[in-house]
Structure formats: structure tokens, C-alpha cells
Design a protein around this motif. Structure first.
Motif, PDB file in Angstrom:
ATOM      1  N   ARG A   1      -0.123   4.678  -2.966  1.00  0.00           N
ATOM      2  CA  ARG A   1       0.737   3.888  -2.075  1.00  0.00           C
ATOM      3  C   ARG A   1      -0.070   2.715  -1.525  1.00  0.00           C
ATOM      4  NH1 ARG A   1       5.352   6.075   1.743  1.00  0.00           N
ATOM      5  NH2 ARG A   1       6.016   4.062   2.528  1.00  0.00           N
ATOM      6  N   ASP A   2       0.560   1.555  -1.401  1.00  0.00           N
ATOM      7  CA  ASP A   2      -0.194   0.385  -0.945  1.00  0.00           C
ATOM      8  C   ASP A   2       0.425  -0.309   0.258  1.00  0.00           C
ATOM      9  OD1 ASP A   2       1.991  -0.771  -2.126  1.00  0.00           O
ATOM     10  OD2 ASP A   2       0.865  -1.925  -3.589  1.00  0.00           O
ATOM     11  N   SER A   3       1.444   0.289   0.857  1.00  0.00           N
ATOM     12  CA  SER A   3       2.088  -0.350   1.994  1.00  0.00           C
ATOM     13  C   SER A   3       2.768   0.688   2.876  1.00  0.00           C
ATOM     14  CB  SER A   3       3.136  -1.342   1.490  1.00  0.00           C
ATOM     15  OG  SER A   3       3.901  -1.842   2.554  1.00  0.00           O
TER      16      SER A   3
ATOM     17  N   GLU B   1       5.173  -0.676   4.841  1.00  0.00           N
ATOM     18  CA  GLU B   1       6.303  -1.550   5.158  1.00  0.00           C
ATOM     19  C   GLU B   1       7.580  -0.738   5.285  1.00  0.00           C
ATOM     20  OE1 GLU B   1       7.734  -5.180   6.233  1.00  0.00           O
ATOM     21  OE2 GLU B   1       5.704  -4.846   5.525  1.00  0.00           O
TER      22      GLU B   1
ATOM     23  N   LYS C   1      -9.956  -5.370   2.143  1.00  0.00           N
ATOM     24  CA  LYS C   1      -9.883  -3.927   1.999  1.00  0.00           C
ATOM     25  C   LYS C   1     -11.157  -3.319   2.578  1.00  0.00           C
ATOM     26  CE  LYS C   1      -8.459  -0.626  -1.475  1.00  0.00           C
ATOM     27  NZ  LYS C   1      -8.148  -0.448  -2.871  1.00  0.00           N
TER      28      LYS C   1
ATOM     29  N   ILE D   1      -6.378 -10.496   0.900  1.00  0.00           N
ATOM     30  CA  ILE D   1      -6.284  -9.118   1.368  1.00  0.00           C
ATOM     31  C   ILE D   1      -7.699  -8.581   1.520  1.00  0.00           C
ATOM     32  CG2 ILE D   1      -5.543  -6.781   0.814  1.00  0.00           C
ATOM     33  CD1 ILE D   1      -3.207  -8.007  -0.690  1.00  0.00           C
TER      34      ILE D   1
END
Length: 66
Positions: free
Chosen positions: A41-43, A45, A4, A2
Motif C-alpha cells: 500500500r502506498d497511500s 488517501e 521516503k 517524494i
């Protein structure tokens, strides 16, 4: 892996707008998502389109303007 990137909202828009033109998400949406990610929050999706509604034309929905 990943990757960043550390960008500000403004820097992100400077990359997105030339890349996507009229299809780019709205400025307000970029700022909203930056706030969401800062809150943990990390997505995105399952969120669908961000800031722009999907458009499509079907024959039964077409309206002709003369």
C-alpha cells in the motif's frame, strides 16, 4: 518530490507522540499501517482518521455531570 524515510515502527512513534501528544494515533494503528505499507500500500488517501475517532460537542449532545 517524494521523500521516503526509513524508520521502524518504534522510531515513528518516538517522533509522533511528542509532536501530537494526546492527538497522536494509537500504537496499534502505527503498527497496522506499517504492515499495510510493507504489503505494498502506498497511500492513506481517503481513509479518514487513523486510530482516533473524531470528537465534537454540540449543545444538543452535551451531558452535564454535577
Amino acid at each position: 518530490m517524494i521523500l521516503k524515510l526509513v524508520l521502524s515502527e518504534r522510531q515513528c512513534l518516538k517522533i509522533l507522540q511528542p509532536a501530537f501528544g494526546d492527538l497522536c494515533i494509537l500504537k496499534a494503528s502505527v503498527y497496522r499501517w506499517f504492515s499495510e505499507f510493507k504489503r505494498g500500500r502506498d497511500s492513506v488517501e481517503g481513509e479518514g482518521l487513523l486510530g482516533r475517532s473524531a470528537t465534537a460537542t454540540a449543545d444538543e449532545n452535551a451531558v452535564w455531570v454535577e
